[in-house]
Design a protein around this motif. Structure first.
Motif, short mmCIF file in Angstrom:
data_model
loop_
_atom_site.label_atom_id
_atom_site.label_comp_id
_atom_site.label_asym_id
_atom_site.label_seq_id
_atom_site.Cartn_x
_atom_site.Cartn_y
_atom_site.Cartn_z
N VAL A 165 -61.81 22.04 -108.08
CA VAL A 165 -63.20 21.89 -108.51
C VAL A 165 -63.21 21.58 -110.00
O VAL A 165 -62.42 22.14 -110.77
CB VAL A 165 -64.03 23.16 -108.23
CG1 VAL A 165 -65.45 23.01 -108.76
CG2 VAL A 165 -64.05 23.47 -106.73
N LEU A 166 -64.11 20.68 -110.39
CA LEU A 166 -64.33 20.36 -111.80
C LEU A 166 -65.72 20.87 -112.15
O LEU A 166 -66.70 20.47 -111.52
CB LEU A 166 -64.24 18.84 -111.98
CG LEU A 166 -64.21 18.29 -113.40
CD1 LEU A 166 -62.94 18.70 -114.12
CD2 LEU A 166 -64.31 16.76 -113.35
N ALA A 167 -65.81 21.79 -113.12
CA ALA A 167 -67.09 22.47 -113.37
C ALA A 167 -67.47 22.38 -114.83
O ALA A 167 -66.63 22.37 -115.74
CB ALA A 167 -67.00 23.93 -112.95
N GLY B 121 -63.02 32.25 -98.99
CA GLY B 121 -61.61 32.61 -98.84
C GLY B 121 -60.63 31.65 -99.45
O GLY B 121 -59.48 31.58 -99.04
N HIS B 122 -61.07 30.90 -100.47
CA HIS B 122 -60.20 29.93 -101.13
C HIS B 122 -59.91 30.36 -102.56
O HIS B 122 -60.15 29.62 -103.53
CB HIS B 122 -60.83 28.54 -101.09
CG HIS B 122 -60.92 27.94 -99.72
ND1 HIS B 122 -59.82 27.54 -99.01
CD2 HIS B 122 -62.00 27.72 -98.91
CE1 HIS B 122 -60.20 27.06 -97.83
NE2 HIS B 122 -61.52 27.16 -97.75
N ASP B 123 -59.38 31.55 -102.72
CA ASP B 123 -59.12 32.10 -104.04
C ASP B 123 -58.05 31.33 -104.81
O ASP B 123 -57.95 31.46 -106.03
CB ASP B 123 -58.68 33.57 -103.92
CG ASP B 123 -59.78 34.46 -103.39
OD1 ASP B 123 -60.95 34.04 -103.47
OD2 ASP B 123 -59.47 35.56 -102.91
N GLU B 124 -57.24 30.56 -104.10
CA GLU B 124 -56.12 29.88 -104.75
C GLU B 124 -56.49 28.54 -105.35
O GLU B 124 -55.69 27.92 -106.06
CB GLU B 124 -54.99 29.68 -103.73
CG GLU B 124 -55.18 28.52 -102.75
CD GLU B 124 -56.29 28.72 -101.72
OE1 GLU B 124 -56.62 27.74 -101.01
OE2 GLU B 124 -56.83 29.84 -101.62
N VAL B 125 -57.70 28.08 -105.09
CA VAL B 125 -58.11 26.72 -105.50
C VAL B 125 -58.42 26.71 -107.00
O VAL B 125 -59.23 27.51 -107.48
CB VAL B 125 -59.34 26.26 -104.69
CG1 VAL B 125 -59.87 24.94 -105.23
CG2 VAL B 125 -58.97 26.13 -103.22
N PRO B 126 -57.81 25.81 -107.76
CA PRO B 126 -58.08 25.78 -109.21
C PRO B 126 -59.46 25.23 -109.54
O PRO B 126 -59.96 24.31 -108.88
CB PRO B 126 -56.99 24.85 -109.75
CG PRO B 126 -56.63 23.97 -108.59
CD PRO B 126 -56.79 24.82 -107.36
N MET C 252 -58.25 33.76 -108.94
CA MET C 252 -58.52 32.33 -108.85
C MET C 252 -58.25 31.68 -110.19
O MET C 252 -58.74 32.14 -111.22
CB MET C 252 -59.98 32.08 -108.44
CG MET C 252 -60.35 30.63 -108.30
SD MET C 252 -62.02 30.45 -107.69
CE MET C 252 -61.89 31.28 -106.10
N PRO C 253 -57.42 30.61 -110.23
CA PRO C 253 -57.10 29.98 -111.51
C PRO C 253 -58.27 29.19 -112.08
O PRO C 253 -58.78 28.27 -111.45
CB PRO C 253 -55.93 29.05 -111.16
CG PRO C 253 -56.07 28.79 -109.71
CD PRO C 253 -56.70 30.01 -109.11
N VAL C 254 -58.74 29.60 -113.26
CA VAL C 254 -59.74 28.83 -114.01
C VAL C 254 -59.01 28.22 -115.19
O VAL C 254 -58.45 28.93 -116.03
CB VAL C 254 -60.90 29.72 -114.48
CG1 VAL C 254 -61.87 28.91 -115.33
CG2 VAL C 254 -61.62 30.32 -113.28
#
Length: 288
Positions: free
Chosen positions: A61-63, A79-84, A1-3
């Motif tokens: 997501v903004l964290a 199951g949303h591993d691709e979401v930045p 997952m892109p952080v």
């Protein structure tokens, strides 16, 4: 997952958060197949998790701080591993969004398509959640022209907590997907089935067709006490709630089978619409 650590507030991937208004997000149109209904913002881990459980699709997501790990875990579980997941210090995120992220994170979500009111009342589609079959509702709430998103969110929270099966929202009512409405509802806007309706010349026949007794909360000379109404409840009830100040329109009152008022003391004639919704839903709830 892109952080991704934010280094440039001009990054076009952050545009969903850059002082974006609810209206602008609603009107956003994306080129991805099936994602053409605009966006909304889900604020806090709790609301994000409820949105994901409802089958809504995240865009990013903004964290802030430790919320990064909570966001990653929630997205992975759904199951949303691709979401930045974009991260950065509070001051920078506040500059980007225009407000402080008190709840740690905010997610940009694709709005789901809302079902036709006919499908919702028949129990063949759910608004605000994944479009799966459900049982036909027996207790619904109609919100007419309530323009304050705080009140809309509070009504949805009562509907979720007390047990309304669905909510119908008239054309001039505030959008339940507005950020404040979602936040005040604690995410129940994403759980309670709902959709937009037409005007009363369309809605009234539809409610009758599906067997609903329409009970309008209003102060009219012929209004019956809620105590009396709940003593002999119809099988299927549509509670109609009106706008702050003006109350229900003449069209809504004319469409009602019964006009109901909540008994009051000390010369007070009415409650805030959100408070009135909770009292009325409690009175007609099957689950008490």
């Amino acid at each position: 997952m892109p952080v991704i650590t934010i280094s440039d507030l001009g990054d076009p991937r952050l545009a969903d958060y850059a002082h974006a208004t609810d209206v602008a997000l609603k009107n956003a149109r994306r080129s991805e197949a099936g994602r053409e209904h605009g966006l909304y913002l889900a604020e806090s881990l709790l609301v994000l998790e409820r949105a994901l459980r409802a089958g809504h699709v995240p865009r990013s997501v903004l964290a802030l701080g430790a919320s990064e790990h909570e966001a990653v875990a929630a997205l992975a579980a759904a199951g949303h591993d691709e979401v930045p997941v974009f991260v950065g210090p509070g001051e920078l995120l506040a500059e980007l969004t225009g407000y402080i992220l008190h709840r740690g994170l905010i997610a940009s979500m694709h709005r789901p398509a809302l079902p036709h009111p006919e499908a919702l009342l028949a129990g063949t589609g759910t608004g605000g959640t994944a479009a799966t079959a459900t049982t036909a509702p027996r207790r619904i709430v109609v919100i007419e022209n309530v323009v304050d998103p705080t009140n809309v969110g509070a009504i949805f929270r009562s509907a979720g907590a007390i047990g309304a099966d669905a909510v119908l929202v008239t054309p001039r009512c505030s959008d339940p997907f507005y950020r404040r409405a979602i936040r005040v509802s604690m995410g129940t806007v994403l759980q309670v089935p709902w959709t937009r309706t037409g005007e009363w010349h369309e809605l009234a026949p539809l409610l009758r067709e599906h067997g609903f007794h329409t009970a309008a909360l209003a102060l009219t000379p012929d209004a019956v006490s809620l105590r009396d109404f709940e003593a002999h409840l119809p099988e299927k009830i549509a509670l109609v709630l009106g706008a702050e100040g003006e109350g229900l329109t003449p069209e809504a009152i004319a469409a009602a089978d019964t006009v109901v008022q909540i008994p009051m003391l000390h010369g007070i004639d009415s409650l805030n619409v959100a408070a009135a919704s909770a009292v009325a839903m409690w009175a007609v709830s099957r689950e008490r």
